[in-house]
Design an enzyme around this catalytic site. Structure first.
Site, mmCIF file in Angstrom:
data_model
loop_
_atom_site.group_PDB
_atom_site.id
_atom_site.type_symbol
_atom_site.label_atom_id
_atom_site.label_comp_id
_atom_site.label_asym_id
_atom_site.label_seq_id
_atom_site.Cartn_x
_atom_site.Cartn_y
_atom_site.Cartn_z
ATOM 1 N N TYR A 18 -5.417 -8.945 1.625
ATOM 2 C CA TYR A 18 -5.470 -7.703 2.133
ATOM 3 C C TYR A 18 -5.481 -7.688 3.616
ATOM 4 C CZ TYR A 18 -7.586 -6.522 -2.598
ATOM 5 O OH TYR A 18 -7.470 -6.417 -3.990
ATOM 6 N N ASP A 27 1.013 -1.228 0.141
ATOM 7 C CA ASP A 27 -0.181 0.015 -0.012
ATOM 8 C C ASP A 27 1.003 1.006 -0.162
ATOM 9 O OD1 ASP A 27 -2.348 -1.646 -0.110
ATOM 10 O OD2 ASP A 27 -2.462 -1.699 2.066
#
Ligand SMILES: [Zn+2]
Ligand SMILES: [Zn+2]
Length: 490
Positions: free
Chosen positions: A454, A313
């Site tokens: 995730y 990210d």
């Protein structure tokens, strides 16, 4: 079907051509010889055949076969073919426009250069210019010649002085009139063994360049494609098409807030606007943006494509050994690189935000494997989480036991739903450990999970879209405050 010799005689009777272009019409016959030699053999065979007829029936002047054979020899002699000229002389036939004797003591003007050997002695390969090249060729006009081979070699050699290549492939462009002329002739003469003039030419000059420059022709993965455009034998151009090459490395991202790859400004799609201060960028820096300039200056390339083995990210660090990546260099002028110097230059440009290590040559296959491998890759993360209330060891142990080895069902997170298909992915968690920090409302998890998991949602549950989740197992709301990738491995 007429015999091959007859077909050749009829073809040459209507269409004057050099040995290379003659042989090309029969390229599918025989193997392991070039078209030039194929054409040479066919023409000489046809001349010998005609000679046989004329010897056999010397007196039958009105015999159609005799007339045709004589015309064939005359036609070939008129185009200056040495063997035909010699035959014409021996048979005492008239050849217009050449120096062949008409009658004893009388000669016509010599407007065709006749090799001395034509008049006596044995005709050598050099006299014949074997295979026979001829500027008068109706198909190529003399393009298939040693001279044009030399021009092509010269152009390729000149290119090699500014662009490094170790293998090549030749391509060519001929004017449509050349292609059409040959196509029409084949249809008209019902010739079905021919090869395209382009493939023939590519091989013809490719072999010469390979020998002169001592570099191999590579059909699959050449460093460069040499694209010749042929107007005529005196007008030959060369354009190059440099193929990309690949460099492997691992990067570490030492600051938060920069994406992995160049990110065009959403509002202007990278065109530049007031909102992005005319930079065209959504984020002013990215790993890719930071490392691009030294890669280009060291390779002479015009652009770079960045391929990462997955991505962290924007607000996550990439630590540990670093994340594997491959850069694809477009239009690189240099291929032999000093990887140590390149690495130093990239790290200097990274300004303490990005570091690379282990730079080495790579391949397209490795790049493809790297992009495809994310699902099989294991990654280790450090996630600092915020808690609603303190959490006890028994709960943490229970979370560890339930998650290790478990399959996680993750529906596409809400935060990426605008750019990813909404579906449920199945991911595995391999290991979970924790570390307490001073603040009792924070805790650090070390999570090893399958590539593509995730992690933020594994912690928060994303309002129930990820099951099971650490938050769900803990029975309280939790959020990931910072996330670092510690390790990427196969
Ligand atoms: Zn020709
Ligand atoms: Zn903009």
């Amino acid at each position: 079907m007429a015999g091959l010799t007859e077909i050749v005689k009829q073809l040459l009777g209507k269409n004057a051509m050099c040995d290379h272009c003659l042989g090309r019409q029969f390229a599918a016959l025989g193997t392991g010889i070039e078209n030039g030699h194929r054409g040479m053999v066919l023409r000489q065979g046809a001349l010998l055949d005609a000679h046989g007829v004329l010897k056999e029936k010397a007196e039958a002047l009105s015999d159609p076969l005799v007339i045709a054979s004589k015309e064939f020899v005359i036609g070939q002699a008129a185009s200056g073919h040495p063997l035909a000229m010699r035959l014409a002389k021996q048979l005492n036939v008239v050849v217009p426009g050449t120096g062949v004797e008409r009658n004893a003591g009388q000669t016509t003007t010599r407007d065709v250069a006749i090799p001395p050997a034509v008049m006596g002695g044995v005709i050598t390969d050099a006299d014949l210019k074997i295979p026979w090249e001829w500027d008068g060729c109706a198909l190529c006009g003399g393009v298939f010649s040693r001279r044009v081979q030399d021009i092509a070699v010269g152009l390729a050699r000149h290119l090699g002085s500014s662009i490094e290549f170790h293998s090549f492939l030749v391509g060519s462009r001929f004017s449509t009139s050349v292609l059409e002329r040959e196509e029409e002739m084949r249809v008209e003469r019902d010739l079905k063994w021919g090869e395209l003039i382009k493939s023939h030419f590519n091989r013809f000059v490719g072999a010469a360049i390979s020998k002169a420059l001592d570099k191999p022709v590579d059909f699959k993965n050449p460093d460069i494609v040499l694209l010749f455009s042929i107007e005529n034998k005196d007008s030959i151009g060369l354009e190059e098409q440099i193929n990309p090459y690949f460099i492997y490395g691992k990067y570490r991202k030492l600051v938060r807030g920069i994406p992995q790859t160049h990110w065009p400004h959403r509002a202007c799609r990278g065109a530049g606007c007031e909102g992005c201060n005319f930079t065209g960028k959504q984020y002013q820096e990215s790993v890719e943006d930071l490392i691009t300039p030294p890669f280009l200056s060291h390779t002479g390339g015009t652009a770079l494509r960045f391929h990462g083995a997955g991505r962290e990210d924007i607000d996550a660090l990439m630590l540990g050994e670093g994340r594997p990546f491959v850069v694809e260099i477009l239009n690189g002028k240099k291929r032999t690189l000093d990887y140590v110097a390149l690495e130093a230059a990239v790290n200097a440009a990274g300004g303490g935000k990005v570091e690379v290590a282990g730079l080495r040559p790579s391949t397209n296959d490795e790049m493809q494997a790297l992009k495809g491998e994310a699902p099989d890759t294991r990654k280790r993360y450090k996630a600092t989480c915020t808690l609603e209330k303190p959490i006890d060891d028994a709960t943490l142990m229970s979370i560890k036991e339930q998650l290790e080895g478990a399959r996680i069902d993750q529906q596409t997170p809400q935060r990426v739903a605008h750019r990813r298909a909404d579906k449920t992915r199945h991911k595995h968690v391999y290991a979970v450990t924790w570390e307490r920090v001073e603040n009792p409302l924070e805790i650090v998890f070390y999570i090893e999970a399958e590539g593509g998991t995730y992690i933020k949602e594994l912690i928060s549950s994303d309002e129930g879209r990820t099951r099971p989740s650490i938050s769900g197992l803990a029975g309280q709301k939790m959020a990931c405050k910072t996330l670092d990738v510690l390790e990427v491995r196969k």
